[in-house]
Design an enzyme around this catalytic site. Structure first.
Site, PDB file in Angstrom:
ATOM      1  N   LYS A 133       0.846  -1.140   0.110  1.00 11.55           N
ATOM      2  CA  LYS A 133       0.078   0.111   0.009  1.00 11.55           C
ATOM      3  C   LYS A 133       0.520   1.265  -0.126  1.00 11.55           C
ATOM      4  O   LYS A 133       0.428   2.330   0.411  1.00 11.55           O
ATOM      5  CB  LYS A 133      -0.877   0.045   1.226  1.00 11.55           C
ATOM      6  CG  LYS A 133      -1.971  -1.156   1.108  1.00 11.55           C
ATOM      7  CD  LYS A 133      -2.834  -1.020   2.513  1.00 11.55           C
ATOM      8  CE  LYS A 133      -3.760  -2.240   2.316  1.00 11.55           C
ATOM      9  NZ  LYS A 133      -4.790  -2.060   3.608  1.00 11.55           N
TER      10      LYS A 133
ATOM     11  N   ARG B 221      -9.755  -3.722  13.100  1.00 17.95           N
ATOM     12  CA  ARG B 221     -10.350  -3.372  11.833  1.00 17.95           C
ATOM     13  C   ARG B 221     -11.840  -3.964  11.674  1.00 17.95           C
ATOM     14  O   ARG B 221     -11.858  -4.895  12.594  1.00 17.95           O
ATOM     15  CB  ARG B 221      -9.412  -3.825  10.623  1.00 17.95           C
ATOM     16  CG  ARG B 221      -7.950  -3.515  10.896  1.00 17.95           C
ATOM     17  CD  ARG B 221      -7.781  -1.945  10.357  1.00 17.95           C
ATOM     18  NE  ARG B 221      -8.009  -1.582   9.123  1.00 17.95           N
ATOM     19  CZ  ARG B 221      -7.042  -2.039   7.973  1.00 17.95           C
ATOM     20  NH1 ARG B 221      -6.110  -2.661   8.262  1.00 17.95           N
ATOM     21  NH2 ARG B 221      -7.448  -1.805   6.720  1.00 17.95           N
TER      22      ARG B 221
END
Length: 289
Positions: free
Chosen positions: A51, A252
């Site tokens: 990422k 998350r």
């Protein structure tokens, strides 16, 4: 947070716009980089690593950025660049060549390092699902020894780089695996299947502007469970749910179907969940235990 396929496409757009061209204007609005100037340097290449974005310049310098939750790189035609972009409070980086300008907005990370020191920033990452270093066997080894719930292990970029909550949730749903199953409890063949499916989905995702696990690019039809809490499961008709996975302060959100994936997660209180976007569906997921 953008998934690795979105970051890969961002890197490709930046590369196509700037590779081989000299920078004629540089403005890095980051406290540690306020005096840095990349003007006069030519872009060699822009690549993604999981990422992370690595913008390599001649002279052995790399501008590293991470989008975090809200960041983006935008490409605008330099001759028609509107003054409002330079005035924007969201602007973190401006890199202009004669034809195209790259605008880094709301970036979560920005570093300027010697290219030979890139590993200081991305060396901790596991094999990149979309990179030349992809190593499925090493990714499986990392998962098998992680000691984490599988959903958490897949999101840990040290095990394999590029997956976010979307592709993790969709991979586990398609394979019917409970996201809170400890990775080490699964046999190697199952982990190999998980890794292969995740790579298939994210690799297909980088080729389309719309990410889809279902095969449909229609709005609202592109995922099985991600973003669909409080709605019927496309497979069994039960209600899709969302709960937290991961250690405290690093949790998350994980979308899943309890009926298809082995029951409620340990952080799911079982209370009714309305569809996201509805007034009753706005209860913070972080409030669940």
């Amino acid at each position: 947070m953008p998934e690795g396929d979105t970051v890969w496409r961002t890197a490709r757009r930046l590369h196509e716009a700037l590779a081989g061209r000299g920078i004629v204007e540089s403005d890095l609005r980051w406290p540690s980089l306020a005096t840095a100037d990349l003007s006069g340097r030519r872009t060699l290449e822009v690549v993604s690593r999981g990422k992370h974005l690595l913008h390599r310049f001649e002279g052995g310098l790399t501008l590293h950025s991470h989008l975090r939750m809200e960041g983006q790189w935008r490409i605008e035609a330099t001759p028609r660049l509107q003054p409002r972009w330079r005035r924007s409070p969201d602007l973190r980086a401006l890199l202009a060549a004669s034809e195209w300008t790259a605008l880094g907005l709301r970036l979560g990370m920005l570093d300027l390092v010697e290219t030979r020191q890139e590993s200081d920033l991305v060396g901790h990452l596991g094999p990149d699902l979309l990179g030349p270093d992809w190593d499925a066997e090493r990714a499986v080894d990392n998962l098998a020894t992680s000691g984490m719930p599988l959903g958490e292990a897949l999101l840990d970029q040290r095990n394999l780089a590029g997956l976010g909550t979307l592709w993790t949730a969709e991979t586990l749903f398609v394979l019917g695996i409970h996201p809170w199953t400890t990775a080490s409890q699964l046999d190697r063949a199952t982990l190999e299947q998980v890794v292969a499916r995740a790579r298939h989905l994210i690799d297909r995702g980088r080729r389309d502007a719309v990410q889809s696990s279902t095969g449909s690019l229609a709005r609202g039809e592109s995922t099985y469970v991600h973003g669909r809490s409080g709605r019927p499961c496309r497979r069994c008709g039960a209600t899709v749910r969302v709960a937290l996975v991961g250690e405290p302060t690093r949790e998350r959100t994980m979308f899943y179907c309890p009926s298809c994936q082995g029951g409620l997660g340990p952080t799911d209180d079982g209370r009714p969940q309305r569809p996201l976007g509805s007034e009753s569906g706005r209860r913070r997921v972080t409030g669940q235990r």
